[in-house]
Design a protein around this motif. Sequence first.
Motif, PDB file in Angstrom:
ATOM      1  N   GLU A  64       0.837  -1.196   0.000  1.00  0.00           N
ATOM      2  CA  GLU A  64       0.000   0.000   0.000  1.00  0.00           C
ATOM      3  C   GLU A  64       0.873   1.247   0.000  1.00  0.00           C
ATOM      4  O   GLU A  64       1.869   1.334   0.723  1.00  0.00           O
ATOM      5  N   TYR A  65       0.469   2.215  -0.814  1.00  0.00           N
ATOM      6  CA  TYR A  65       1.180   3.491  -0.923  1.00  0.00           C
ATOM      7  C   TYR A  65       0.148   4.613  -0.814  1.00  0.00           C
ATOM      8  O   TYR A  65      -0.329   5.147  -1.826  1.00  0.00           O
ATOM      9  N   PRO A  66      -0.221   4.967   0.404  1.00  0.00           N
ATOM     10  CA  PRO A  66      -1.298   5.957   0.589  1.00  0.00           C
ATOM     11  C   PRO A  66      -0.836   7.383   0.287  1.00  0.00           C
ATOM     12  O   PRO A  66       0.344   7.647   0.049  1.00  0.00           O
ATOM     13  N   ASN A  67      -1.817   8.274   0.297  1.00  0.00           N
ATOM     14  CA  ASN A  67      -1.569   9.719   0.181  1.00  0.00           C
ATOM     15  C   ASN A  67      -0.898  10.102  -1.135  1.00  0.00           C
ATOM     16  O   ASN A  67       0.026  10.918  -1.172  1.00  0.00           O
ATOM     17  N   GLN A  68      -1.362   9.525  -2.229  1.00  0.00           N
ATOM     18  CA  GLN A  68      -0.861   9.893  -3.541  1.00  0.00           C
ATOM     19  C   GLN A  68      -1.471  11.232  -3.978  1.00  0.00           C
ATOM     20  O   GLN A  68      -2.679  11.439  -3.834  1.00  0.00           O
ATOM     21  N   ARG A  70      -2.676  14.129  -6.748  1.00  0.00           N
ATOM     22  CA  ARG A  70      -3.509  13.929  -7.933  1.00  0.00           C
ATOM     23  C   ARG A  70      -3.420  15.119  -8.898  1.00  0.00           C
ATOM     24  O   ARG A  70      -4.366  15.411  -9.620  1.00  0.00           O
ATOM     25  N   GLY A  86       0.062   5.938  -8.588  1.00  0.00           N
ATOM     26  CA  GLY A  86      -0.610   7.208  -8.330  1.00  0.00           C
ATOM     27  C   GLY A  86       0.390   8.338  -8.448  1.00  0.00           C
ATOM     28  O   GLY A  86       1.553   8.132  -8.807  1.00  0.00           O
ATOM     29  N   GLU A 113      -6.702   6.548 -11.363  1.00  0.00           N
ATOM     30  CA  GLU A 113      -7.503   7.493 -10.581  1.00  0.00           C
ATOM     31  C   GLU A 113      -8.996   7.263 -10.812  1.00  0.00           C
ATOM     32  O   GLU A 113      -9.811   7.510  -9.925  1.00  0.00           O
ATOM     33  N   SER A 158      -1.320  -3.069 -10.573  1.00  0.00           N
ATOM     34  CA  SER A 158      -1.365  -1.793  -9.863  1.00  0.00           C
ATOM     35  C   SER A 158      -2.777  -1.217  -9.914  1.00  0.00           C
ATOM     36  O   SER A 158      -3.473  -1.325 -10.926  1.00  0.00           O
ATOM     37  N   TRP A 160      -4.869   2.373  -7.789  1.00  0.00           N
ATOM     38  CA  TRP A 160      -4.492   3.601  -7.103  1.00  0.00           C
ATOM     39  C   TRP A 160      -4.060   3.297  -5.666  1.00  0.00           C
ATOM     40  O   TRP A 160      -4.836   2.843  -4.837  1.00  0.00           O
ATOM     41  N   GLY A 161      -2.786   3.522  -5.400  1.00  0.00           N
ATOM     42  CA  GLY A 161      -2.266   3.370  -4.048  1.00  0.00           C
ATOM     43  C   GLY A 161      -1.936   1.964  -3.607  1.00  0.00           C
ATOM     44  O   GLY A 161      -1.507   1.771  -2.474  1.00  0.00           O
ATOM     45  N   GLN A 186     -10.656   2.188  -2.941  1.00  0.00           N
ATOM     46  CA  GLN A 186      -9.519   3.099  -2.977  1.00  0.00           C
ATOM     47  C   GLN A 186      -9.614   4.104  -4.127  1.00  0.00           C
ATOM     48  O   GLN A 186      -8.794   5.023  -4.224  1.00  0.00           O
TER      49      GLN A 186
END
Length: 204
Positions: A64-68, A70, A86, A113, A158, A160-161, A186
């Motif tokens: 998990e790769y949060p806080n992408q 935009r 993201g 997205e 992949s 988003w996030g 997500q």
Amino acid sequence: MAKQEERPVVRESRGLRKTATTQQTAPDRRWLWLALGVGALVLLALALLFTRGGGGGDLSGVAEYPNQVRDHVNGLVTYEQTPPVGGPHNAAWQNCGIYDQPIASENAVHSLEHGAVWITYDPELSPEDLETLRNHARARPFTLLSPFENLPAPIVLSAWGVQLTVEEPDDPRIADFIRAYRQGPQTPEPGAICTGGIGEPVES
């Protein structure tokens, strides 16, 4: 001996009895309709859960790769993940479908997205393995499939996030990942389209 006084017998009319019965059953009917309505909403929520993602399954190994961010940008972007999950991206999204040539990450990220799952694979993948991957993407809206150079694994999925690397195209987690994250919870822009952008897939 005194004669008892006879009390008059009052007979209810049929109309009065019908009104009383209606008043007694009306609340029961309201509760019945309320229960039916709640049941329908539950069934609808479950249907959306499994058709739009979040259906569970084996998601072990998902990173998990949060806080992408935009932001829309022009030109090339250097991403932290390969492939990206993201971040800044082009204003035009990539039309979802199957591609036999690499696609620009900046456009693919915009599709993520919108809720797409991007399946990338090593260009040296065998024709048999590639056909197995194509079967995962065929007739599935919001799915991208394309070759990608210098992947960390033969196949990378992949959204988003989130991202999953696998070694074999018959890994059951591929289907689980698509089920969970294609238009999944997500998605930053649920309801956005994955057509009408750029690119001409060889299969939709």
